[in-house]
Write an enzyme that holds these catalytic residues in place. Structure first.
Site, PDB file in Angstrom:
ATOM      1  N   HIS A 161     -30.381 -43.752  35.320  1.00  0.00           N
ATOM      2  CA  HIS A 161     -31.152 -42.859  36.187  1.00  0.00           C
ATOM      3  C   HIS A 161     -32.563 -42.585  35.694  1.00  0.00           C
ATOM      4  O   HIS A 161     -33.327 -41.890  36.339  1.00  0.00           O
ATOM      5  CB  HIS A 161     -30.443 -41.510  36.305  1.00  0.00           C
ATOM      6  CG  HIS A 161     -30.531 -40.686  35.049  1.00  0.00           C
ATOM      7  ND1 HIS A 161     -29.742 -40.916  33.953  1.00  0.00           N
ATOM      8  CD2 HIS A 161     -31.333 -39.662  34.697  1.00  0.00           C
ATOM      9  CE1 HIS A 161     -30.042 -40.054  32.997  1.00  0.00           C
ATOM     10  NE2 HIS A 161     -31.017 -39.284  33.413  1.00  0.00           N
TER      11      HIS A 161
HETATM   12  C1  UD1 Z   1     -34.083 -35.018  35.255  1.00  0.00           C
HETATM   13  C2  UD1 Z   1     -34.799 -35.001  33.887  1.00  0.00           C
HETATM   14  C3  UD1 Z   1     -34.188 -36.064  32.999  1.00  0.00           C
HETATM   15  C4  UD1 Z   1     -32.689 -35.881  32.898  1.00  0.00           C
HETATM   16  C5  UD1 Z   1     -32.059 -35.816  34.277  1.00  0.00           C
HETATM   17  C6  UD1 Z   1     -30.602 -35.475  34.136  1.00  0.00           C
HETATM   18  C7  UD1 Z   1     -37.182 -34.394  33.916  1.00  0.00           C
HETATM   19  C8  UD1 Z   1     -38.562 -34.912  33.782  1.00  0.00           C
HETATM   20  N1  UD1 Z   1     -36.219 -35.314  34.028  1.00  0.00           N
HETATM   21  O1  UD1 Z   1     -34.313 -36.278  35.835  1.00  0.00           O
HETATM   22  O2  UD1 Z   1     -34.741 -35.948  31.698  1.00  0.00           O
HETATM   23  O3  UD1 Z   1     -32.144 -36.969  32.196  1.00  0.00           O
HETATM   24  O4  UD1 Z   1     -32.703 -34.795  35.050  1.00  0.00           O
HETATM   25  O5  UD1 Z   1     -29.867 -35.881  35.225  1.00  0.00           O
HETATM   26  O6  UD1 Z   1     -36.972 -33.205  33.923  1.00  0.00           O
HETATM   27  N2  UD1 Z   1     -32.387 -35.378  43.226  1.00  0.00           N
HETATM   28  C9  UD1 Z   1     -31.439 -35.007  44.151  1.00  0.00           C
HETATM   29  N3  UD1 Z   1     -30.630 -33.953  43.863  1.00  0.00           N
HETATM   30  C10 UD1 Z   1     -30.739 -33.235  42.734  1.00  0.00           C
HETATM   31  C11 UD1 Z   1     -31.714 -33.613  41.803  1.00  0.00           C
HETATM   32  C12 UD1 Z   1     -32.525 -34.681  42.062  1.00  0.00           C
HETATM   33  O7  UD1 Z   1     -31.306 -35.632  45.194  1.00  0.00           O
HETATM   34  O8  UD1 Z   1     -29.968 -32.281  42.538  1.00  0.00           O
HETATM   35  C13 UD1 Z   1     -33.248 -36.553  43.504  1.00  0.00           C
HETATM   36  C14 UD1 Z   1     -34.518 -36.204  44.260  1.00  0.00           C
HETATM   37  O9  UD1 Z   1     -34.808 -37.274  45.081  1.00  0.00           O
HETATM   38  C15 UD1 Z   1     -35.541 -36.133  43.158  1.00  0.00           C
HETATM   39  C16 UD1 Z   1     -35.050 -37.164  42.164  1.00  0.00           C
HETATM   40  O10 UD1 Z   1     -33.640 -37.126  42.250  1.00  0.00           O
HETATM   41  O11 UD1 Z   1     -36.839 -36.379  43.618  1.00  0.00           O
HETATM   42  C17 UD1 Z   1     -35.485 -36.902  40.731  1.00  0.00           C
HETATM   43  O12 UD1 Z   1     -35.119 -35.590  40.321  1.00  0.00           O
HETATM   44  P1  UD1 Z   1     -35.842 -34.887  39.090  1.00  0.00           P
HETATM   45  O13 UD1 Z   1     -35.233 -33.558  38.865  1.00  0.00           O
HETATM   46  O14 UD1 Z   1     -37.314 -34.956  39.250  1.00  0.00           O
HETATM   47  O15 UD1 Z   1     -35.528 -35.823  37.887  1.00  0.00           O
HETATM   48  P2  UD1 Z   1     -34.182 -36.496  37.394  1.00  0.00           P
HETATM   49  O16 UD1 Z   1     -34.304 -37.955  37.605  1.00  0.00           O
HETATM   50  O17 UD1 Z   1     -33.018 -35.774  37.970  1.00  0.00           O
HETATM   51  N1  UDP Z   2     -22.083 -36.817  33.858  1.00  0.00           N
HETATM   52  C1  UDP Z   2     -21.218 -36.310  34.818  1.00  0.00           C
HETATM   53  N2  UDP Z   2     -20.964 -37.068  35.942  1.00  0.00           N
HETATM   54  C2  UDP Z   2     -21.535 -38.277  36.150  1.00  0.00           C
HETATM   55  C3  UDP Z   2     -22.427 -38.781  35.165  1.00  0.00           C
HETATM   56  C4  UDP Z   2     -22.684 -38.022  34.038  1.00  0.00           C
HETATM   57  O1  UDP Z   2     -20.677 -35.218  34.662  1.00  0.00           O
HETATM   58  O2  UDP Z   2     -21.258 -38.905  37.195  1.00  0.00           O
HETATM   59  C5  UDP Z   2     -22.385 -36.005  32.660  1.00  0.00           C
HETATM   60  C6  UDP Z   2     -22.141 -36.678  31.329  1.00  0.00           C
HETATM   61  O3  UDP Z   2     -20.816 -36.469  30.898  1.00  0.00           O
HETATM   62  C7  UDP Z   2     -23.150 -36.027  30.409  1.00  0.00           C
HETATM   63  C8  UDP Z   2     -24.262 -35.605  31.336  1.00  0.00           C
HETATM   64  O4  UDP Z   2     -23.763 -35.736  32.661  1.00  0.00           O
HETATM   65  O5  UDP Z   2     -22.635 -34.873  29.775  1.00  0.00           O
HETATM   66  C9  UDP Z   2     -25.474 -36.456  31.118  1.00  0.00           C
HETATM   67  O6  UDP Z   2     -26.410 -36.117  32.066  1.00  0.00           O
HETATM   68  P1  UDP Z   2     -27.536 -37.121  32.559  1.00  0.00           P
HETATM   69  O7  UDP Z   2     -27.149 -38.507  32.243  1.00  0.00           O
HETATM   70  O8  UDP Z   2     -27.812 -36.768  33.975  1.00  0.00           O
HETATM   71  O9  UDP Z   2     -28.794 -36.629  31.714  1.00  0.00           O
HETATM   72  P2  UDP Z   2     -29.353 -36.989  30.253  1.00  0.00           P
HETATM   73  O10 UDP Z   2     -28.276 -36.716  29.266  1.00  0.00           O
HETATM   74  O11 UDP Z   2     -29.794 -38.399  30.279  1.00  0.00           O
HETATM   75  O12 UDP Z   2     -30.515 -36.080  30.126  1.00  0.00           O
END
Ligand code: UD1
Ligand code: UDP
Length: 362
Positions: free
Chosen positions: A208
């Site tokens: 992601h």
């Molecule tokens: C964010 C964090 C990343 C983390 C990840 C965990 C930052 C810069 N990035 O990335 O470090 O690893 O969360 O999962 O803070 N979206 C949805 N629903 C949601 C959230 C996001 O549809 O609940 C979609 C939207 O299209 C959005 C895109 O995902 O524009 C990106 O979301 P964003 O919160 O900007 O960053 P993540 O990729 O989720």
């Molecule tokens: N996770 C979850 N469901 C999923 C994928 C990941 O509950 O389908 C959990 C996973 O066990 C871990 C956390 O999400 O604890 C990691 O989050 P993510 O990969 O979104 O963020 P990152 O750790 O890269 O910031």
């Protein structure tokens, strides 16, 4: 703890999961605390479902910031967080990890004289193109309490001139979360059956990160590598897709070959999927750690990692994004003996963090 007030600020899936053990302890000690959710994550599986499954109190505040550019979301968060902090006047703000939510929380707090505690301090990928790297560095340098998960993280902080007196090696709260929930997962969920997967007979994927999925060529190349892994080893590759990746996959019209796509799954089901996977391939920080803790070999789909401890103990390999390297890395990790020692602590990190705060604020 009666007369100190703690604000726990979070906004995304990994922060909810990794701060859950801390919130549980604050609850059990009847501490004066509240949770502020920025609303960065809002899709049910990444947000509300976690609060329910982990039996966490609902946030007192949810700013419902949602998605947008880095500046827009960080700016809106700063304004909303400052308002709440001025009203609530906590002694300390606790944040975890490296997202935009934690940078906004730490910055809003420190500018109005509230001390910041950073859980998971001192991680570095040394790649400043990653938004997370910027968030980590800035948050570390404005925090008073730096809760480093390992001594390596502590050394990094010392190397950047941070005072030793502010650094505490606590272990990572993800170990607390895994130990607490992996047994619960065995009792409560049965996702292998639902998804028709067999123990140690499938590969689990998450992907992601901005630098992977927002770049068409790179995303396509990784998907091609995953498809090759599936056909070469004759095993299914199961990929619960983060909403960001789902959006980009549609926008780029990418072909996922025989990779099995699914919605993100709940935390207990995901732990079960990890625990029973033959191999995990991921660009997630938390998933690299969980694989290491659960003795499942991991291939990291990135050019670097801020979790080098996982590589050093033999649990992980950094593969990059080309199909050839992904396949070769999978082969190497499939041959590894998974007898490494977990470098992230004993599962009592959250207790340590709270004890340190109590001592420090007394
Ligand atoms: C964010 C964090 C990343 C983390 C990840 C965990 C930052 C810069 N990035 O990335 O470090 O690893 O969360 O999962 O803070 N979206 C949805 N629903 C949601 C959230 C996001 O549809 O609940 C979609 C939207 O299209 C959005 C895109 O995902 O524009 C990106 O979301 P964003 O919160 O900007 O960053 P993540 O990729 O989720
Ligand atoms: N996770 C979850 N469901 C999923 C994928 C990941 O509950 O389908 C959990 C996973 O066990 C871990 C956390 O999400 O604890 C990691 O989050 P993510 O990969 O979104 O963020 P990152 O750790 O890269 O910031």
């Amino acid at each position: 703890m009666s007369n100190m007030k703690i604000a726990v600020i979070l906004g995304t899936r990994p922060e909810i999961i990794k701060l859950a053990p801390v919130i549980k302890i604050l609850e059990s000690r009847k501490a004066d605390f509240f949770v502020l959710h920025t609303g960065q994550h809002y899709t049910r599986q990444l947000d509300r479902a976690l609060f329910e499954q982990l039996e966490l109190p609902l946030p007192k505040y949810n700013l419902e910031i949602g998605s947008g550019t880095h500046a827009v979301v960080t700016g809106r968060m700063l304004i909303g967080i400052e308002e709440v902090l001025l009203r609530e006047k906590p002694e300390i703000v606790l944040v975890e990890g490296d997202t935009n939510s934690i940078l906004a929380g730490a910055l809003a707090a420190v500018k109005i004289g509230i001390e910041v505690g950073h859980v998971e301090a001192g991680l570095r990928s040394y790649d400043r193109n990653m938004p997370e790297e910027i968030n980590r560095i800035l948050t570390d340098h404005i925090s008073t309490y730096l809760f480093a998960p390992t001594s390596k993280a502590r050394d990094i902080l010392l190397g950047e001139g941070i005072d030793d007196a502010n650094i505490y090696v606590t272990g990572n709260t993800i170990v607390d979360a895994v130990y607490r929930n992996v047994e619960l997962a065995r009792k409560k969920v049965d996702i292998l059956k639902t998804r028709d997967l067999k123990t140690k007979d499938y590969f689990l994927v998450t992907l992601h990160r901005q630098e992977n999925v927002d770049n068409r060529n790179r995303f396509a190349s990784i998907l091609e590598g995953l498809d090759k892994v599936s056909s070469t080893f004759g095993l299914p590759v199961f990929y619960p897709v983060h909403p960001r990746s789902a959006k980009m996959m549609t926008e780029f019209q990418l072909d996922h070959g025989q990779v099995i796509l699914a919605e993100p799954v709940d935390f207990l089901s995901f732990l079960q999927l990890e625990n029973n996977a033959r191999l995990i391939l991921t660009d997630s920080g938390g998933v690299q750690e969980e694989a290491c803790i659960m003795q499942v070999p991991c291939v990291t789909l990135r050019d670097n990692t801020e979790r080098p401890e996982t590589v050093e103990v033999g649990a992980n390999i950094v593969a990059g994004s080309t199909p050839g390297k992904i396949l070769e890395s999978a082969r190497i990790m499939l041959d590894r003996l998974n007898n490494w020692k977990n470098p992230f602590g004993d599962g009592h990190a959250a207790e340590r963090i709270i004890e340190i705060l109590v001592e420090g604020l007394r």
